[in-house]
Design a protein around this motif. Structure first.
Motif, short mmCIF file in Angstrom:
data_model
loop_
_atom_site.label_atom_id
_atom_site.label_comp_id
_atom_site.label_asym_id
_atom_site.label_seq_id
_atom_site.Cartn_x
_atom_site.Cartn_y
_atom_site.Cartn_z
N THR A 133 0.85 -1.21 0.00
CA THR A 133 0.00 0.00 0.00
C THR A 133 0.88 1.26 0.00
O THR A 133 0.51 2.27 -0.56
N TRP A 134 2.06 1.18 0.62
CA TRP A 134 2.96 2.34 0.69
C TRP A 134 3.80 2.50 -0.59
O TRP A 134 4.07 3.62 -1.02
N GLY A 135 4.25 1.37 -1.15
CA GLY A 135 5.19 1.45 -2.26
C GLY A 135 4.72 2.32 -3.40
O GLY A 135 5.44 3.24 -3.83
N PRO A 136 3.53 2.07 -3.93
CA PRO A 136 3.08 2.85 -5.09
C PRO A 136 2.97 4.36 -4.83
O PRO A 136 3.00 5.15 -5.79
N ILE A 137 2.88 4.77 -3.57
CA ILE A 137 2.90 6.21 -3.28
C ILE A 137 4.23 6.78 -3.77
O ILE A 137 4.28 7.85 -4.39
N GLY A 138 5.32 6.04 -3.50
CA GLY A 138 6.64 6.50 -3.94
C GLY A 138 6.73 6.57 -5.46
O GLY A 138 7.26 7.55 -6.02
N ALA A 139 6.19 5.56 -6.14
CA ALA A 139 6.22 5.57 -7.61
C ALA A 139 5.45 6.77 -8.14
O ALA A 139 5.90 7.48 -9.06
N ALA A 140 4.28 7.04 -7.56
CA ALA A 140 3.46 8.17 -8.02
C ALA A 140 4.15 9.50 -7.74
O ALA A 140 4.12 10.43 -8.57
N GLN A 141 4.82 9.60 -6.59
CA GLN A 141 5.54 10.84 -6.27
C GLN A 141 6.65 11.10 -7.29
O GLN A 141 6.86 12.23 -7.73
N ALA A 142 7.36 10.03 -7.66
CA ALA A 142 8.45 10.18 -8.64
C ALA A 142 7.89 10.71 -9.96
O ALA A 142 8.50 11.57 -10.61
N CYS A 143 6.73 10.19 -10.36
CA CYS A 143 6.14 10.61 -11.64
C CYS A 143 5.65 12.05 -11.56
O CYS A 143 5.88 12.85 -12.48
N LEU A 144 4.98 12.41 -10.46
CA LEU A 144 4.47 13.78 -10.33
C LEU A 144 5.63 14.78 -10.31
O LEU A 144 5.59 15.81 -10.98
N GLN A 145 6.69 14.44 -9.54
CA GLN A 145 7.84 15.35 -9.48
C GLN A 145 8.41 15.60 -10.88
O GLN A 145 8.75 16.72 -11.25
N GLU A 146 8.47 14.52 -11.65
CA GLU A 146 9.03 14.65 -13.00
C GLU A 146 8.20 15.58 -13.88
O GLU A 146 8.73 16.44 -14.57
N VAL A 147 6.87 15.45 -13.84
CA VAL A 147 6.08 16.32 -14.72
C VAL A 147 5.97 17.74 -14.17
O VAL A 147 5.83 18.70 -14.95
N LEU A 148 6.08 17.90 -12.85
CA LEU A 148 6.12 19.27 -12.31
C LEU A 148 7.33 20.01 -12.89
O LEU A 148 7.23 21.17 -13.30
N ASN A 149 8.47 19.33 -12.93
CA ASN A 149 9.68 19.96 -13.50
C ASN A 149 9.52 20.16 -15.01
O ASN A 149 9.78 21.24 -15.54
N TYR A 150 9.08 19.13 -15.67
CA TYR A 150 9.04 19.14 -17.14
C TYR A 150 8.10 20.22 -17.67
O TYR A 150 8.42 20.93 -18.63
N THR A 151 6.93 20.34 -17.05
CA THR A 151 5.93 21.27 -17.59
C THR A 151 6.29 22.74 -17.34
O THR A 151 5.75 23.62 -17.99
N GLN A 152 7.23 22.99 -16.41
CA GLN A 152 7.71 24.37 -16.23
C GLN A 152 8.63 24.77 -17.40
O GLN A 152 8.69 25.92 -17.80
N GLU A 153 9.36 23.76 -17.89
CA GLU A 153 10.39 24.06 -18.89
C GLU A 153 9.93 23.87 -20.33
O GLU A 153 10.53 24.41 -21.25
N ARG A 154 8.89 23.11 -20.51
CA ARG A 154 8.41 22.83 -21.86
C ARG A 154 7.57 24.02 -22.34
O ARG A 154 6.51 24.28 -21.78
N ILE A 155 8.06 24.71 -23.36
CA ILE A 155 7.35 25.89 -23.86
C ILE A 155 6.56 25.50 -25.11
O ILE A 155 7.14 25.08 -26.11
N LEU A 156 5.25 25.63 -25.04
CA LEU A 156 4.40 25.33 -26.19
C LEU A 156 3.39 26.48 -26.35
O LEU A 156 2.90 27.00 -25.34
#
Ligand code: TGC
Ligand code: FAD
Length: 388
Positions: free
Chosen positions: A252-275
């Motif tokens: 039950t705890w593990g997938p929280i970490g996987a989801a956090q890793a994914c959210l962190q990645e798109v938070l960074n990416y969407t700041q830098e991706r200019i469209l």
């Protein structure tokens, strides 16, 4: 006021003890420094990073909740949950390794074994010197383990095991297998050394999920083990199901970490991706998606923390574990897939984490009881009617 931590909007950290925070920080550092730099390549190459096992052991992460008397760290259930969360922020395969070793192999020896078995196996397993695997699922259907065909027959002072197990994590790297087999007295557990005559492990290839983890079929052709290798203190399906409750709690705890890793990645990416002349993050549609992810992660965090507090109070029920395993795996796989989409074409390679987590979570939502199995466990609790 300072901005909130996007991965911990409700400050769950503040609800942890100092010791729990220390565990989270030390595993988190290990994942940042030792796992993240190599894990994309391990997944590409379908390679389990076995070289990390001694470090995982020296951090006290194997059998972490078992007593110090057996060479273990004696941590509480919440700390074990945080270990799973941080390891799976790295990769579900690494968390699988720890879940199987701790909850599915060390736990049954601890809970159902003799004092001699505990003293012989647990310290070496905590040190990572003996690796275990857990054989319950069979090729003809994992959801219904009561219908197992593998059987053990008494022959003088020995037991002779015949049958097959399928989809077994760690199978080809294990020194011992905890094998559940049908006997005249119902289902019983045996500690089977993997160098026993008649034992074969065959690695599963062509996996598109959990590629950084070893998965195997196990075959038993008149495998002989002495009575001293039987786990004497449990009979019936409640033996293996009791282990699953421990492992599912961690999952039950593990997938929280996987989801956090994914959210962190798109938070960074969407700041830098200019469209269209502005950062992707400035679009309402994208913000709503990311807000939705943070909402679901927050709910999952609260669910697992309360489950952990119930576990540490000794009142946790299997149905509560089922609801959280279902909710948190569903949360994480939906988030990982959505993050893959937000990354566009860049989302399809392992240069970014989302697709690796999304693919891994296809296993996590299936193993340890499929989503449907857990829904039906909750349904049975609500209605009193067994729909299996
Ligand atoms: P039922 O016949 O009613 O119960 C049998 C006995 O077991 C007791 N019990 C439990 N005990 C502890 N924990 C639980 N979760 C328990 N659930 C039931 C029950 O009280 C009874 O005891 P007794 O004394 O009366 O004999 O069995 P059921 O109807 O509850 O089971 C049906 C069902 C479908 C829920 C069960 O068969 C099930 O969970 N199926 C899914 C099988 C599964 O999850 N396999 C996982 C294999 S291991 C794995 O996937 C490892 S991947 C790990 C990794 O790599 O991380
Ligand atoms: P089945 O049981 O055949 O299920 C097929 C489908 O039918 C599923 O969608 C299921 O939800 C659905 N279904 C089943 N019953 C019902 C019903 N009554 N009503 C409606 N739908 C239903 N097992 C181990 O013992 N040890 C391990 O270490 C281990 N590691 C694993 C690692 C990986 C990577 C994977 C993928 C699996 C692992 N497993 C392990 C096996 C895992 O536990 C099983 O895959 C799982 O329990 C499902 O069993 P099955 O694959 O046979 O699917």
């Amino acid at each position: 006021p300072a901005r909130l931590n996007p991965l911990d909007l409700y400050d769950i950290r503040s609800m942890l003890s100092d010791e729990e925070r220390m565990v989270q920080d030390s595993v988190g550092r290990f994942v940042d420094e030792r796992v993240l730099p190599i894990i994309g390549d391990c997944f590409d190459q379908a390679r389990f990073p076995k070289e990390l096992v001694p470090e995982i052991a020296s951090l006290g992460l194997l059998g972490a909740t078992l007593p110090e008397k057996y060479g273990c760290a004696g941590m509480n259930g919440v700390s074990y949950g945080l270990i799973c969360q941080e390891l799976e922020r790295g990769d579900s395969g690494l968390r699988s390794f720890a879940s199987v070793q701790s909850s599915l192999c060390m736990y049954p020896i601890y809970a159902y074994g003799t004092e001699e078995q505990k003293m012989h196996y647990l310290p070496k397993m905590a040190a990572g010197e003996i690796i275990g695997c857990f054989g319950l699922t069979e090729p003809h259907g994992g959801s219904d383990p009561a219908n197992m065909k593998t059987h053990a027959k008494k022959d003088g002072g020995d037991w002779v095991i015949n049958g097959a197990k399928m989809w077994i994590t760690n199978g080809n790297v294990a020194h011992i297998a905890i094998v559940w087999a049908q006997t005249e007295d119902g289902i019983q557990g045996f500690i089977v050394p993997t160098d026993s005559k008649g034992f074969t492990a065959q690695e599963v290839h062509k996996k598109m999920s959990l590629r950084a983890s070893v998965t195997s079929g196990l075959f038993f052709d008149n495998v002989r083990v002495p009575e001293a290798n039987r786990l004497p203190n449990v009979k019936g399906l409640k033996g293996p199901l009791g282990c699953l409750t421990q492992a599912r709690y961690g999952i039950t705890w593990g997938p929280i970490g996987a989801a956090q890793a994914c959210l962190q990645e798109v938070l960074n990416y969407t700041q830098e991706r200019i469209l269209f002349g502005r950062p992707l993050a400035s679009n309402q549609a994208v913000q709503i998606k990311m807000a939705e992810m943070a909402r679901r992660i927050t709910m999952a965090q609260l669910l697992s923390l309360q489950l952990g507090r119930l576990k540490d109070a000794g009142t946790m029920q299997p149905t509560q574990v089922s609801l959280a395993k279902w909710n948190n795996c569903r949360m994480a796989i939906d988030i990982a897939r959505e993050c893959r989409d937000i990354l566009g074409g860049a989302g399809i390679t392992t240069e970014h984490v989302a697709i690796r987590h999304a693919l891994n979570l296809e296993s996590v939502i299936t193993y340890e009881g499929t989503e449907t199995v857990h829904q039906l466990v909750v349904g049975r609790e609500l209605t009193g009617i067994n729909a299996f």
